[in-house]
Design a protein around this motif. Sequence first.
Motif, short mmCIF file in Angstrom:
data_model
loop_
_atom_site.label_atom_id
_atom_site.label_comp_id
_atom_site.label_asym_id
_atom_site.label_seq_id
_atom_site.Cartn_x
_atom_site.Cartn_y
_atom_site.Cartn_z
N ASN A 1 0.85 -1.19 0.00
CA ASN A 1 0.00 0.00 0.00
C ASN A 1 0.89 1.25 0.00
O ASN A 1 1.56 1.54 0.98
CB ASN A 1 -0.88 -0.06 1.27
N SER B 1 -0.05 4.31 0.00
CA SER B 1 -0.69 5.47 0.66
C SER B 1 0.02 5.94 1.91
O SER B 1 0.03 7.12 2.23
CB SER B 1 -2.13 5.12 1.08
N LYS B 2 0.61 4.99 2.65
CA LYS B 2 1.16 5.34 3.96
C LYS B 2 2.66 5.62 3.92
O LYS B 2 3.30 5.84 4.94
CB LYS B 2 0.85 4.24 4.97
N TRP C 1 -0.45 -0.85 -4.73
CA TRP C 1 -1.81 -0.35 -4.67
C TRP C 1 -1.91 0.81 -3.70
O TRP C 1 -0.90 1.24 -3.13
CB TRP C 1 -2.80 -1.46 -4.33
C1 LIG Z 1 -3.75 2.03 2.62
O1 LIG Z 1 -3.17 2.86 3.62
C2 LIG Z 1 -3.96 3.99 3.92
C3 LIG Z 1 -3.15 4.88 4.88
O2 LIG Z 1 -2.67 4.13 5.96
C4 LIG Z 1 -5.28 3.54 4.52
O3 LIG Z 1 -6.08 4.67 4.79
C5 LIG Z 1 -5.99 2.65 3.52
O4 LIG Z 1 -7.16 2.13 4.09
C6 LIG Z 1 -5.08 1.51 3.09
N1 LIG Z 1 -5.73 0.81 2.01
C7 LIG Z 1 -6.17 -0.40 2.17
C8 LIG Z 1 -6.92 -0.99 1.01
O5 LIG Z 1 -5.97 -1.05 3.18
#
Ligand SMILES: *[C@@H]1O[C@H](CO)[C@@H](O)[C@H](O)[C@H]1NC(C)=O
Length: 325
Positions: free
Chosen positions: A250, A252-253, A271
């Motif tokens: 991921n 995103s973080k 992703w």
């Molecule tokens: C990916 O990480 C972000 C930030 O920590 C989080 O908000 C998001 O739910 C994560 N995505 C998944 C699909 O777990």
Amino acid sequence: MTDQSVSVTVLHPLLLLLISSSLPLLVFSDAQICTPHDQRLLQTINKSFDTQWFDYRCDPTTKRVTQLSISQATISGGIPPAIGKLSSLESLNLFVVNNLTGPIPSFIGKLRNLKQFTIYSTNISGPIPAFLSRLTKLEGLHLSNNQLSGPLPAFLSDLPKLIWINLDNNRFSGSIPHSFGKFNDSLTVLDLSYNQLSGKIPESLGRFNFQMIYLSNNKLVGDASMLIKANETVEGGIRIDLSGNLLNFNLSKVSFHRNLMYLDLSRNRIWGTIPNQITELSFLDYFNVSYNRLCGKIPFGGRVQIAGVFDHNQCLCGSPLPECK
Ligand SMILES: *[C@@H]1O[C@H](CO)[C@@H](O)[C@H](O)[C@H]1NC(C)=O
Ligand SMILES: *[C@@H]1O[C@H](CO)[C@@H](O)[C@H](O)[C@H]1NC(C)=O
Ligand SMILES: *[C@@H]1O[C@H](CO)[C@@H](O)[C@H](O)[C@H]1NC(C)=O
Ligand SMILES: *[C@@H]1O[C@H](CO)[C@@H](O)[C@H](O)[C@H]1NC(C)=O
Ligand SMILES: *[C@@H]1O[C@H](CO)[C@@H](O)[C@H](O)[C@H]1NC(C)=O
Ligand SMILES: *[C@@H]1O[C@H](CO)[C@@H](O)[C@H](O)[C@H]1NC(C)=O
Ligand SMILES: *[C@@H]1O[C@H](CO)[C@@H](O)[C@H](O)[C@H]1NC(C)=O
């Protein structure tokens, strides 16, 4: 220099090595005073290679050969054993040697003073031999573009002074040893790209202050965010190439290091979304996340739209891609 021109080829660590090296490579040696013993060995070695590029240095005090570089050469068979008798060698470099075949010979293990060892672009084969573990002064190990195979040996991380390792473009297989987390803190360049490495990247590699880490075009799986995350003590532009693997995490973080200059994550299974913090990176020159599974709006600003390549993802949108609906 934003896209194709900043390619891994152009910035190949060996090229940087050539630029930064104190060795004036590809230059004829001036007449130098070496011991008669070493002079005879040099002649034997020179005779076994067909080359115009035979460069060496002798120490002004001891008169022993300390540096030897041979480039654009042809030889039939293996490395001449006379090289193993140059016991004061600190730097041995063989670049682009045609018809050089067979394994790395065991007499290399006698060169206990080696700090830099290069065999670049030849047909040497076989594993990284265990006797290299005796070269405890080694700082740079450059074995790119050969036919070397087998696992990456765990003992490499016991070489206490290694700061630069290029093992790219060979046939190494198996996983990256966990012991690689034990390298000297000064390890700044690790290039294992274009091999057949598999498995997860050891979490422990995250502790290094890499200037360059290239693991592209292998079969690595799982998380790589520990390599991208900030380690605030790094100075200078950071280059990371993890493209062409099976990485799956991921994004995103992740918080990117502020000195990030070059990041290629393309052709993986990454992703999540692209973190907004990317807009704060003022040195960013190249950011390729194409062919992944990313989603959401591309952050706008900073160098993102200039440096970024975003095509072929699951549902990324916004400049430079079409607007979000
Ligand atoms: C990916 O990480 C972000 C930030 O920590 C989080 O908000 C998001 O739910 C994560 N995505 C998944 C699909 O777990
Ligand atoms: C980005 O990565 C893809 C896949 O590796 C590659 O084909 C493409 O040429 C790269 N784009 C640029 C501008 O370098
Ligand atoms: C190496 O051999 C070549 C060709 O025989 C010769 O021209 C050159 O001077 C030799 N170089 C050294 C350093 O002995
Ligand atoms: C290595 O071997 C291949 C196949 O025999 C040959 O095409 C190639 O030119 C060789 N490379 C070198 C540097 O000798
Ligand atoms: C390289 O080796 C091949 C096969 O042994 C031989 O035919 C060829 O002449 C060699 N090339 C040179 C330049 O020595
Ligand atoms: C780490 O490497 C540096 C540079 O080669 C060297 O000066 C230092 O002594 C090494 N550290 C250890 C613990 O060997
Ligand atoms: C950052 O690098 C230093 C020096 O190599 C290391 O000791 C430290 O553990 C690293 N920090 C993190 C958060 O990985």
